[in-house]
Design a protein around this motif. Structure first.
Motif, PDB file in Angstrom:
ATOM      1  N   VAL A 162       0.925  -1.227  -0.123  1.00 50.79           N
ATOM      2  CA  VAL A 162      -0.037  -0.142  -0.025  1.00 50.79           C
ATOM      3  C   VAL A 162       0.782   1.143  -0.044  1.00 50.79           C
ATOM      4  O   VAL A 162       1.579   1.198   0.829  1.00 50.79           O
ATOM      5  CB  VAL A 162      -1.036   0.010   1.156  1.00 50.79           C
ATOM      6  N   HIS A 163       0.521   2.101  -0.830  1.00 54.92           N
ATOM      7  CA  HIS A 163       1.479   3.178  -1.118  1.00 54.92           C
ATOM      8  C   HIS A 163       0.477   4.372  -0.790  1.00 54.92           C
ATOM      9  O   HIS A 163      -0.617   4.627  -1.769  1.00 54.92           O
ATOM     10  CB  HIS A 163       1.889   3.464  -2.373  1.00 54.92           C
ATOM     11  N   GLN A 164       1.007   5.514   0.050  1.00 60.37           N
ATOM     12  CA  GLN A 164       0.227   6.765  -0.023  1.00 60.37           C
ATOM     13  C   GLN A 164       0.481   7.930  -0.674  1.00 60.37           C
ATOM     14  O   GLN A 164       1.752   8.138  -0.758  1.00 60.37           O
ATOM     15  CB  GLN A 164       0.147   7.340   1.654  1.00 60.37           C
ATOM     16  N   LEU A 165      -0.409   8.305  -1.346  1.00 56.45           N
ATOM     17  CA  LEU A 165       0.119   9.671  -2.246  1.00 56.45           C
ATOM     18  C   LEU A 165      -0.542  10.762  -1.725  1.00 56.45           C
ATOM     19  O   LEU A 165       0.484  11.911  -1.906  1.00 56.45           O
ATOM     20  CB  LEU A 165      -0.586   9.371  -3.740  1.00 56.45           C
ATOM     21  N   LYS A 166      -1.768  10.764  -1.143  1.00 53.35           N
ATOM     22  CA  LYS A 166      -2.055  12.294  -0.539  1.00 53.35           C
ATOM     23  C   LYS A 166      -2.820  11.601   0.813  1.00 53.35           C
ATOM     24  O   LYS A 166      -3.015  10.403   1.098  1.00 53.35           O
ATOM     25  CB  LYS A 166      -3.371  13.042  -1.624  1.00 53.35           C
ATOM     26  N   SER A 167      -3.290  12.708   1.526  1.00 53.38           N
ATOM     27  CA  SER A 167      -3.824  12.301   2.689  1.00 53.38           C
ATOM     28  C   SER A 167      -4.963  11.248   2.709  1.00 53.38           C
ATOM     29  O   SER A 167      -5.211  10.339   3.405  1.00 53.38           O
ATOM     30  CB  SER A 167      -4.501  13.300   3.585  1.00 53.38           C
ATOM     31  N   ASN A 168      -5.664  11.418   1.581  1.00 51.91           N
ATOM     32  CA  ASN A 168      -6.956  10.506   1.189  1.00 51.91           C
ATOM     33  C   ASN A 168      -6.874   9.679  -0.065  1.00 51.91           C
ATOM     34  O   ASN A 168      -7.584   8.968  -0.604  1.00 51.91           O
ATOM     35  CB  ASN A 168      -8.435  11.423   1.082  1.00 51.91           C
ATOM     36  N   VAL A 169      -5.545   9.531  -0.843  1.00 55.26           N
ATOM     37  CA  VAL A 169      -5.249   8.905  -2.140  1.00 55.26           C
ATOM     38  C   VAL A 169      -4.328   7.871  -1.694  1.00 55.26           C
ATOM     39  O   VAL A 169      -3.088   8.212  -1.484  1.00 55.26           O
ATOM     40  CB  VAL A 169      -5.079   9.886  -2.996  1.00 55.26           C
ATOM     41  N   TYR A 170      -4.296   6.566  -1.909  1.00 56.85           N
ATOM     42  CA  TYR A 170      -3.636   5.354  -2.116  1.00 56.85           C
ATOM     43  C   TYR A 170      -3.598   4.607  -3.358  1.00 56.85           C
ATOM     44  O   TYR A 170      -4.383   4.989  -4.079  1.00 56.85           O
ATOM     45  CB  TYR A 170      -3.877   4.459  -1.156  1.00 56.85           C
TER      46      TYR A 170
END
Ligand SMILES: [Zn+2]
Length: 288
Positions: free
Chosen positions: A32-40
């Protein structure tokens, strides 16, 4: 340094490698990679997936290859948020992006391009669609561009032309400036992948990729492999445009496909997947 010891270590390893291969290793867990506070984005088990956490529910882009993969995806999402998955957006109809829907609950909204749905209906009619039969798209996109507001999240979906398939959807988050490309971008492959059997198009791929690089976004999540910069997408576009132009030239000179493949240094075809060169050649000679 340790270089002097490497040959001995490698020699030791080589004894054990055949044994290791003989035992089927457990599949690596998804990452799992997080891109923004609410986007993965979630890697592993087939195509990459996007996860966007909305006000009350979760929007997922693509769904992995198998029911087990779909379940692992849902389990990973449950570790990110307790909110339920309410919506899936499909980037295209290939099984490694949608067959995992078999593990998804009934009654969710599934958004796809109209041609994506038609391709799935053809697969089901041919008796090969057991995993998707209960999870066909519930909302089809027929416009070339649409803005969706789902659960407090604004998404734009684009279909400039048939590219990887005739039913591609590119998903853009304008606030977060992220693009989910599906398999239009597949950086592990030397050239764009076109499915002529799904009416994909090399010319449409160029049109589509020009459209994608015009979007205000630094980050592109491809169908497979790592997040790409806009510069990387532009480089791939320039390479494909140059190759397309060269093939067009050679076709105009009356060269055969085999001659052209040698001239452009075509990689070998992967199974039934035609090379980019072959796709371009088919399109140009069909039109000619
Ligand atoms: Zn694909």
């Amino acid at each position: 340094m340790l270089f002097g010891k490497v040959p001995a270590i490698l020699a030791g390893l080589s004894v054990f490698v055949p044994l290791a291969i003989a035992q089927a290793p457990p599949a690596a867990p998804f990452v799992v990679h997080q891109l923004k506070s609410n986007v993965y984005w979630i890697e592993g088990g087939g195509g990459n997936c996007g996860v966007i956490v909305g006000d009350r529910g979760v929007i997922v882009i693509d769904a992995k290859t198998t029911a087990a993969g779909g379940k692992e995806l849902l389990d990973d999402i449950a570790k990110i948020t307790p909110k339920p998955v309410t919506t899936v957006i499909e980037t295209h109809s290939d099984g490694d992006h949608i067959n995992g829907l078999a593990a998804f609950p009934q009654g969710i909204t599934i958004i796809a391009h109209e041609n994506d749905k038609k391709e799935q209906e053809a697969v089901i009619a041919a008796g090969r669609g057991a995993l998707i039969a209960d999870h066909l798209p519930t909302v089809v996109v027929s416009k070339n561009e649409d803005t969706l507001k789902i659960d407090g999240v604004t998404l734009q979906v684009f279909h400039w032309a048939p590219a990887h398939t005739s039913g591609d959807l590119v998903v853009y988050l304008p606030a977060e400036k992220i693009v989910f490309t599906g398999d239009i971008i597949s950086p592990q492959q030397p050239d764009p992948i076109i499915h002529p059997e799904k009416n994909g198009s090399s010319e449409g791929w160029i049109t589509t990729t020009r459209g994608m690089v015009a979007l205000d976004a630094p980050d592109f999540v491809p169908g497979h492999g790592d997040v790409q910069t806009k510069a990387a997408i532009q480089k791939g576009l320039a390479d494909a445009e140059a190759k397309y132009a060269k093939i067009k030239d050679l076709v105009a000179q009356g060269k055969s496909l085999d001659e052209i493949r040698v001239a452009v240094g075509d990689p070998p075809a992967r199974g039934r997947v035609v090379t980019f060169t072959e796709a371009v050649y088919r399109e140009l000679t069909k039109k000619g």
